[in-house]
Design a protein around this motif. Structure first.
Motif, PDB file in Angstrom:
ATOM      1  N   GLN A   5       0.800  -1.223   0.000  1.00  0.00           N
ATOM      2  CA  GLN A   5       0.000   0.000   0.000  1.00  0.00           C
ATOM      3  C   GLN A   5       0.834   1.276   0.000  1.00  0.00           C
ATOM      4  N   THR A   6       2.142   1.131   0.114  1.00  0.00           N
ATOM      5  CA  THR A   6       3.020   2.299   0.030  1.00  0.00           C
ATOM      6  C   THR A   6       4.216   1.958  -0.848  1.00  0.00           C
ATOM      7  N   PHE A   7       4.843   2.991  -1.367  1.00  0.00           N
ATOM      8  CA  PHE A   7       6.034   2.803  -2.188  1.00  0.00           C
ATOM      9  C   PHE A   7       7.125   2.090  -1.385  1.00  0.00           C
ATOM     10  N   GLU A   8       7.307   2.497  -0.144  1.00  0.00           N
ATOM     11  CA  GLU A   8       8.353   1.907   0.695  1.00  0.00           C
ATOM     12  C   GLU A   8       8.111   0.415   0.915  1.00  0.00           C
ATOM     13  N   ASN A   9       6.849   0.036   1.162  1.00  0.00           N
ATOM     14  CA  ASN A   9       6.527  -1.387   1.344  1.00  0.00           C
ATOM     15  C   ASN A   9       6.778  -2.183   0.075  1.00  0.00           C
ATOM     16  N   LEU A  10       6.425  -1.605  -1.053  1.00  0.00           N
ATOM     17  CA  LEU A  10       6.621  -2.268  -2.333  1.00  0.00           C
ATOM     18  C   LEU A  10       8.108  -2.526  -2.573  1.00  0.00           C
ATOM     19  N   ILE A  11       8.922  -1.511  -2.372  1.00  0.00           N
ATOM     20  CA  ILE A  11      10.369  -1.650  -2.600  1.00  0.00           C
ATOM     21  C   ILE A  11      10.991  -2.627  -1.608  1.00  0.00           C
ATOM     22  N   SER A  12      10.606  -2.547  -0.346  1.00  0.00           N
ATOM     23  CA  SER A  12      11.194  -3.460   0.645  1.00  0.00           C
ATOM     24  C   SER A  12      10.811  -4.910   0.342  1.00  0.00           C
ATOM     25  N   GLU A  13       9.584  -5.133  -0.127  1.00  0.00           N
ATOM     26  CA  GLU A  13       9.162  -6.484  -0.498  1.00  0.00           C
ATOM     27  C   GLU A  13       9.947  -6.968  -1.722  1.00  0.00           C
ATOM     28  N   ALA A  14      10.121  -6.095  -2.708  1.00  0.00           N
ATOM     29  CA  ALA A  14      10.884  -6.463  -3.908  1.00  0.00           C
ATOM     30  C   ALA A  14      12.330  -6.792  -3.552  1.00  0.00           C
ATOM     31  N   GLU A  15      12.915  -6.012  -2.668  1.00  0.00           N
ATOM     32  CA  GLU A  15      14.300  -6.268  -2.265  1.00  0.00           C
ATOM     33  C   GLU A  15      14.410  -7.523  -1.406  1.00  0.00           C
ATOM     34  N   ARG A  16      13.423  -7.734  -0.538  1.00  0.00           N
ATOM     35  CA  ARG A  16      13.433  -8.917   0.324  1.00  0.00           C
ATOM     36  C   ARG A  16      13.390 -10.194  -0.512  1.00  0.00           C
ATOM     37  N   LEU A  17      12.589 -10.181  -1.574  1.00  0.00           N
ATOM     38  CA  LEU A  17      12.473 -11.352  -2.445  1.00  0.00           C
ATOM     39  C   LEU A  17      13.508 -11.359  -3.571  1.00  0.00           C
ATOM     40  N   GLU A  18      14.401 -10.354  -3.544  1.00  0.00           N
ATOM     41  CA  GLU A  18      15.443 -10.199  -4.554  1.00  0.00           C
ATOM     42  C   GLU A  18      14.857 -10.108  -5.965  1.00  0.00           C
ATOM     43  N   LEU A  19      13.780  -9.313  -6.081  1.00  0.00           N
ATOM     44  CA  LEU A  19      13.097  -9.136  -7.360  1.00  0.00           C
ATOM     45  C   LEU A  19      13.121  -7.687  -7.846  1.00  0.00           C
ATOM     46  N   TYR A  20      13.915  -6.848  -7.189  1.00  0.00           N
ATOM     47  CA  TYR A  20      13.953  -5.433  -7.579  1.00  0.00           C
ATOM     48  C   TYR A  20      14.416  -5.270  -9.026  1.00  0.00           C
ATOM     49  N   SER A  21      15.448  -6.005  -9.432  1.00  0.00           N
ATOM     50  CA  SER A  21      15.936  -5.882 -10.810  1.00  0.00           C
ATOM     51  C   SER A  21      14.893  -6.388 -11.798  1.00  0.00           C
ATOM     52  N   LYS A  22      14.123  -7.404 -11.413  1.00  0.00           N
ATOM     53  CA  LYS A  22      13.037  -7.903 -12.274  1.00  0.00           C
ATOM     54  C   LYS A  22      11.940  -6.848 -12.422  1.00  0.00           C
ATOM     55  N   LEU A  23      11.690  -6.110 -11.363  1.00  0.00           N
ATOM     56  CA  LEU A  23      10.713  -5.026 -11.413  1.00  0.00           C
ATOM     57  C   LEU A  23      11.167  -3.960 -12.410  1.00  0.00           C
ATOM     58  N   ILE A  24      12.430  -3.602 -12.360  1.00  0.00           N
ATOM     59  CA  ILE A  24      12.975  -2.606 -13.285  1.00  0.00           C
ATOM     60  C   ILE A  24      12.881  -3.127 -14.719  1.00  0.00           C
ATOM     61  N   GLN A  25      13.221  -4.392 -14.920  1.00  0.00           N
ATOM     62  CA  GLN A  25      13.125  -4.982 -16.260  1.00  0.00           C
ATOM     63  C   GLN A  25      11.699  -4.937 -16.791  1.00  0.00           C
ATOM     64  N   GLN A  26      10.731  -5.229 -15.927  1.00  0.00           N
ATOM     65  CA  GLN A  26       9.329  -5.217 -16.338  1.00  0.00           C
ATOM     66  C   GLN A  26       8.882  -3.803 -16.708  1.00  0.00           C
ATOM     67  N   ILE A  27       9.292  -2.829 -15.918  1.00  0.00           N
ATOM     68  CA  ILE A  27       8.959  -1.432 -16.217  1.00  0.00           C
ATOM     69  C   ILE A  27       9.556  -1.040 -17.572  1.00  0.00           C
ATOM     70  N   ASN A  28      10.822  -1.356 -17.769  1.00  0.00           N
ATOM     71  CA  ASN A  28      11.483  -1.028 -19.037  1.00  0.00           C
ATOM     72  C   ASN A  28      10.773  -1.696 -20.216  1.00  0.00           C
ATOM     73  N   LYS A  29      10.405  -2.950 -20.045  1.00  0.00           N
ATOM     74  CA  LYS A  29       9.734  -3.697 -21.108  1.00  0.00           C
ATOM     75  C   LYS A  29       8.403  -3.038 -21.489  1.00  0.00           C
ATOM     76  N   ASP A  30       7.591  -2.710 -20.488  1.00  0.00           N
ATOM     77  CA  ASP A  30       6.268  -2.151 -20.775  1.00  0.00           C
ATOM     78  C   ASP A  30       6.349  -0.735 -21.337  1.00  0.00           C
ATOM     79  N   PHE A  31       7.302   0.047 -20.870  1.00  0.00           N
ATOM     80  CA  PHE A  31       7.469   1.389 -21.437  1.00  0.00           C
ATOM     81  C   PHE A  31       7.928   1.295 -22.893  1.00  0.00           C
ATOM     82  N   LEU A  32       8.788   0.331 -23.189  1.00  0.00           N
ATOM     83  CA  LEU A  32       9.229   0.124 -24.569  1.00  0.00           C
ATOM     84  C   LEU A  32       8.051  -0.289 -25.449  1.00  0.00           C
ATOM     85  N   LEU A  33       7.204  -1.176 -24.941  1.00  0.00           N
ATOM     86  CA  LEU A  33       6.009  -1.591 -25.684  1.00  0.00           C
ATOM     87  C   LEU A  33       5.073  -0.411 -25.954  1.00  0.00           C
ATOM     88  N   ALA A  34       5.075   0.562 -25.047  1.00  0.00           N
ATOM     89  CA  ALA A  34       4.225   1.746 -25.200  1.00  0.00           C
ATOM     90  C   ALA A  34       4.912   2.838 -26.018  1.00  0.00           C
TER      91      ALA A  34
END
Length: 116
Positions: A5-34
């Motif tokens: 529910q907050t940006f901080e929670n989202l980032i801490s969860e992504a880092e805890r699961l070691e998925l932060y780089s995957k999140l960045i990749q997904q953002i890059n992919k979707d922006f490229l598609l757009a």
């Protein structure tokens, strides 16, 4: 899945699961598609990510509204959630939309991680 529910929670969860780089990749992919020229480095600081993403969303709302709508469609941000936002303050609206984008991108990454 309970969405953060907050940006901080989202980032801490992504880092805890070691998925932060995957999140960045997904953002890059979707922006490229757009067809939006935006390419974040995978080691970008979360605060920089939030700031730059917010800036891009704000500019899209102000200057390229059709591209903004296309981006929301490609990312698959809930139309219902967008309609619930107050559009009277564009800066606040763009900040809220930025978080909805991050939430949806996180949801994609989380599901892919959990079910692959």
């Amino acid at each position: 899945m309970q969405l953060p529910q907050t940006f901080e929670n989202l980032i801490s969860e992504a880092e805890r699961l070691e998925l932060y780089s995957k999140l960045i990749q997904q953002i890059n992919k979707d922006f490229l598609l757009a067809n939006i020229n935006l390419d974040f480095e995978e080691d970008i600081l979360p605060s920089s990510l939030k700031y730059l993403l917010h800036e891009v969303v704000f500019k899209l709302i102000q200057e390229k509204f059709a591209d903004y709508l296309n981006l929301l469609y490609i990312i698959d941000v809930s139309e219902e959630k967008i309609k619930q936002l107050d559009g009277s303050d564009t800066l606040q609206l763009s900040e809220n939309v930025t978080f909805l984008i991050l939430q949806r991108e996180w949801q994609k990454v989380w599901f892919r991680h959990k079910y692959s």
